[in-house]
Design a protein around this motif. Sequence first.
Motif, PDB file in Angstrom:
ATOM      1  N   LEU A  62      -2.159  10.849 -22.465  1.00  0.00           N
ATOM      2  CA  LEU A  62      -2.984  10.663 -21.568  1.00  0.00           C
ATOM      3  C   LEU A  62      -3.828   9.127 -21.937  1.00  0.00           C
ATOM      4  O   LEU A  62      -4.377   8.658 -21.182  1.00  0.00           O
ATOM      5  N   GLN A  63      -3.941   9.014 -23.287  1.00  0.00           N
ATOM      6  CA  GLN A  63      -4.625   7.852 -23.737  1.00  0.00           C
ATOM      7  C   GLN A  63      -3.589   6.599 -23.802  1.00  0.00           C
ATOM      8  O   GLN A  63      -4.201   5.432 -23.770  1.00  0.00           O
ATOM      9  N   ARG A  64      -2.477   6.850 -23.913  1.00  0.00           N
ATOM     10  CA  ARG A  64      -1.265   5.717 -24.132  1.00  0.00           C
ATOM     11  C   ARG A  64      -0.729   5.246 -22.958  1.00  0.00           C
ATOM     12  O   ARG A  64      -0.594   4.216 -22.439  1.00  0.00           O
ATOM     13  N   GLU A  65      -0.666   6.128 -21.806  1.00  0.00           N
ATOM     14  CA  GLU A  65       0.109   5.870 -20.658  1.00  0.00           C
ATOM     15  C   GLU A  65      -1.119   5.307 -19.484  1.00  0.00           C
ATOM     16  O   GLU A  65      -2.386   5.411 -20.029  1.00  0.00           O
ATOM     17  N   TYR A  66      -0.720   4.597 -18.541  1.00  0.00           N
ATOM     18  CA  TYR A  66      -1.755   3.871 -17.693  1.00  0.00           C
ATOM     19  C   TYR A  66      -1.826   4.550 -16.486  1.00  0.00           C
ATOM     20  O   TYR A  66      -1.819   4.315 -15.206  1.00  0.00           O
ATOM     21  N   TYR A  67      -2.503   6.161 -16.669  1.00  0.00           N
ATOM     22  CA  TYR A  67      -2.854   6.850 -15.864  1.00  0.00           C
ATOM     23  C   TYR A  67      -3.838   6.139 -14.768  1.00  0.00           C
ATOM     24  O   TYR A  67      -5.092   5.601 -15.467  1.00  0.00           O
ATOM     25  N   THR A  68      -3.941   5.879 -13.671  1.00  0.00           N
ATOM     26  CA  THR A  68      -4.939   5.271 -12.743  1.00  0.00           C
ATOM     27  C   THR A  68      -5.984   6.150 -11.821  1.00  0.00           C
ATOM     28  O   THR A  68      -5.619   7.655 -11.800  1.00  0.00           O
ATOM     29  N   THR A  69      -6.904   5.702 -11.128  1.00  0.00           N
ATOM     30  CA  THR A  69      -7.990   6.368 -10.244  1.00  0.00           C
ATOM     31  C   THR A  69      -7.069   6.352  -8.799  1.00  0.00           C
ATOM     32  O   THR A  69      -6.554   5.286  -8.279  1.00  0.00           O
ATOM     33  N   ILE A  70      -7.604   7.266  -8.173  1.00  0.00           N
ATOM     34  CA  ILE A  70      -7.241   7.190  -6.507  1.00  0.00           C
ATOM     35  C   ILE A  70      -8.094   6.115  -5.912  1.00  0.00           C
ATOM     36  O   ILE A  70      -7.628   5.416  -5.083  1.00  0.00           O
ATOM     37  N   PRO A  71      -9.363   5.770  -6.297  1.00  0.00           N
ATOM     38  CA  PRO A  71     -10.155   4.648  -5.733  1.00  0.00           C
ATOM     39  C   PRO A  71      -9.274   3.281  -5.810  1.00  0.00           C
ATOM     40  O   PRO A  71      -8.948   2.189  -4.982  1.00  0.00           O
ATOM     41  N   PHE A  72      -8.697   2.944  -7.045  1.00  0.00           N
ATOM     42  CA  PHE A  72      -7.892   1.841  -7.422  1.00  0.00           C
ATOM     43  C   PHE A  72      -6.550   1.911  -6.472  1.00  0.00           C
ATOM     44  O   PHE A  72      -6.371   0.833  -5.733  1.00  0.00           O
ATOM     45  N   LEU A  73      -6.058   3.037  -6.459  1.00  0.00           N
ATOM     46  CA  LEU A  73      -4.730   2.702  -5.513  1.00  0.00           C
ATOM     47  C   LEU A  73      -4.800   2.615  -3.987  1.00  0.00           C
ATOM     48  O   LEU A  73      -4.161   2.097  -3.506  1.00  0.00           O
ATOM     49  N   SER A  74      -5.839   3.640  -3.588  1.00  0.00           N
ATOM     50  CA  SER A  74      -6.511   3.269  -2.280  1.00  0.00           C
ATOM     51  C   SER A  74      -6.764   1.834  -1.947  1.00  0.00           C
ATOM     52  O   SER A  74      -6.149   1.211  -0.744  1.00  0.00           O
ATOM     53  N   LYS A  75      -7.166   1.316  -2.587  1.00  0.00           N
ATOM     54  CA  LYS A  75      -7.650  -0.206  -2.400  1.00  0.00           C
ATOM     55  C   LYS A  75      -6.440  -1.163  -2.317  1.00  0.00           C
ATOM     56  O   LYS A  75      -6.346  -1.914  -1.550  1.00  0.00           O
ATOM     57  N   VAL A  76      -5.822  -0.905  -3.323  1.00  0.00           N
ATOM     58  CA  VAL A  76      -4.400  -1.930  -3.355  1.00  0.00           C
ATOM     59  C   VAL A  76      -3.414  -1.605  -2.208  1.00  0.00           C
ATOM     60  O   VAL A  76      -3.092  -2.526  -1.624  1.00  0.00           O
ATOM     61  N   LEU A  77      -3.372  -0.315  -1.903  1.00  0.00           N
ATOM     62  CA  LEU A  77      -2.528   0.011  -0.764  1.00  0.00           C
ATOM     63  C   LEU A  77      -2.972  -0.360   0.439  1.00  0.00           C
ATOM     64  O   LEU A  77      -2.082  -1.046   1.402  1.00  0.00           O
ATOM     65  N   GLU A  78      -4.305  -0.228   0.779  1.00  0.00           N
ATOM     66  CA  GLU A  78      -4.714  -0.702   1.888  1.00  0.00           C
ATOM     67  C   GLU A  78      -4.650  -2.222   2.313  1.00  0.00           C
ATOM     68  O   GLU A  78      -4.497  -2.768   3.300  1.00  0.00           O
ATOM     69  N   GLU A  79      -5.068  -2.771   0.888  1.00  0.00           N
ATOM     70  CA  GLU A  79      -4.981  -4.412   0.886  1.00  0.00           C
ATOM     71  C   GLU A  79      -3.635  -4.910   1.484  1.00  0.00           C
ATOM     72  O   GLU A  79      -3.501  -5.867   1.771  1.00  0.00           O
ATOM     73  N   GLU A  80      -2.566  -4.017   1.011  1.00  0.00           N
ATOM     74  CA  GLU A  80      -1.128  -4.345   1.337  1.00  0.00           C
ATOM     75  C   GLU A  80      -0.565  -3.923   2.692  1.00  0.00           C
ATOM     76  O   GLU A  80       0.620  -3.818   2.952  1.00  0.00           O
ATOM     77  N   GLY A  81      -1.535  -3.410   3.431  1.00  0.00           N
ATOM     78  CA  GLY A  81      -1.138  -2.911   4.713  1.00  0.00           C
ATOM     79  C   GLY A  81      -0.620  -1.533   4.994  1.00  0.00           C
ATOM     80  O   GLY A  81      -0.012  -1.200   5.985  1.00  0.00           O
ATOM     81  N   PHE A  82      -0.931  -0.645   4.014  1.00  0.00           N
ATOM     82  CA  PHE A  82      -0.586   0.706   4.276  1.00  0.00           C
ATOM     83  C   PHE A  82      -1.906   1.552   4.442  1.00  0.00           C
ATOM     84  O   PHE A  82      -3.086   1.278   4.042  1.00  0.00           O
ATOM     85  N   SER A  83      -1.487   2.670   5.202  1.00  0.00           N
ATOM     86  CA  SER A  83      -2.491   3.869   5.351  1.00  0.00           C
ATOM     87  C   SER A  83      -2.066   4.875   4.158  1.00  0.00           C
ATOM     88  O   SER A  83      -0.839   5.110   4.167  1.00  0.00           O
ATOM     89  N   VAL A  84      -3.132   5.489   3.648  1.00  0.00           N
ATOM     90  CA  VAL A  84      -2.586   6.315   2.644  1.00  0.00           C
ATOM     91  C   VAL A  84      -3.343   7.920   2.770  1.00  0.00           C
ATOM     92  O   VAL A  84      -4.517   7.460   2.918  1.00  0.00           O
ATOM     93  N   THR A  85      -2.679   8.861   2.036  1.00  0.00           N
ATOM     94  CA  THR A  85      -3.565   9.948   1.898  1.00  0.00           C
ATOM     95  C   THR A  85      -2.957  10.711   0.490  1.00  0.00           C
ATOM     96  O   THR A  85      -2.074  10.103   0.231  1.00  0.00           O
ATOM     97  N   PHE A  86      -3.849  11.399  -0.067  1.00  0.00           N
ATOM     98  CA  PHE A  86      -3.869  11.759  -1.435  1.00  0.00           C
ATOM     99  C   PHE A  86      -4.177  13.282  -1.259  1.00  0.00           C
ATOM    100  O   PHE A  86      -4.988  13.778  -0.761  1.00  0.00           O
TER     101      PHE A  86
END
Length: 215
Positions: A176-200
């Motif tokens: 959990l400390q070594r890998e790059y686990y991310t957050t839902i707000p980060f992924l939402s933002k990037v996906l929406e910026e790139e023209g995707f609608s997304v659900t989690f």
Amino acid sequence: GEEMGREFINLFDEWSNTYDQTVVGHDEQYREVFEQYDDILNAVSNEVSGNIIEFGVGTGNLTKRLIDGNRVLGIEPSKNMRELAKAKVSEVPIMDGDFLHFPEDYFEKIDCFVSSYAFHHLTDSEKQEAIQKYSRLLDKNGKIVFADTVFENELAKENMIKWAQEKHFSNLTEDLQREYYTTIPFLSKVLEEEGFSVTFHQLNRFVWLINATKQ
């Protein structure tokens, strides 16, 4: 920064021999991470069809579910994992590559990008780069469907690390400390910026289904 998750290849070459035991809950530290494993793979495969590129094929457990009625190209950087996957799903081409390096013109049209338990190998900036690339390669209604450990926010991630430490799950804590686990707000933002609608959709205590559709 040319790693693209490749810094973990040795880890996976070693893990390849016992991976399929881990996913069925034989390793207590990872039991909750892989809880409902079959349902998680089905959740991904149920959402996609057509020409599919799968990243981080591993031993081929998701691939096996994707091949029914679809055309699949598997991408896997670990040689040992590729060998195991080829034995399991001999009808699928499985190539060396990663989330950012793959034969983009293998299909005349890509319908879906999928992966399970793999996107966290990329740093957040690499994740963003990958999503930008997929956005460029997908037509309207094209999909990215990933199942992976993500957290609702940074605090949730810190709390999970504390929980793992309290349980003396040293491997999981390190992971959990070594890998790059991310957050839902980060992924939402990037996906929406790139023209995707997304659900989690949360599938177990760690893993969420990330289901993005190009608008």
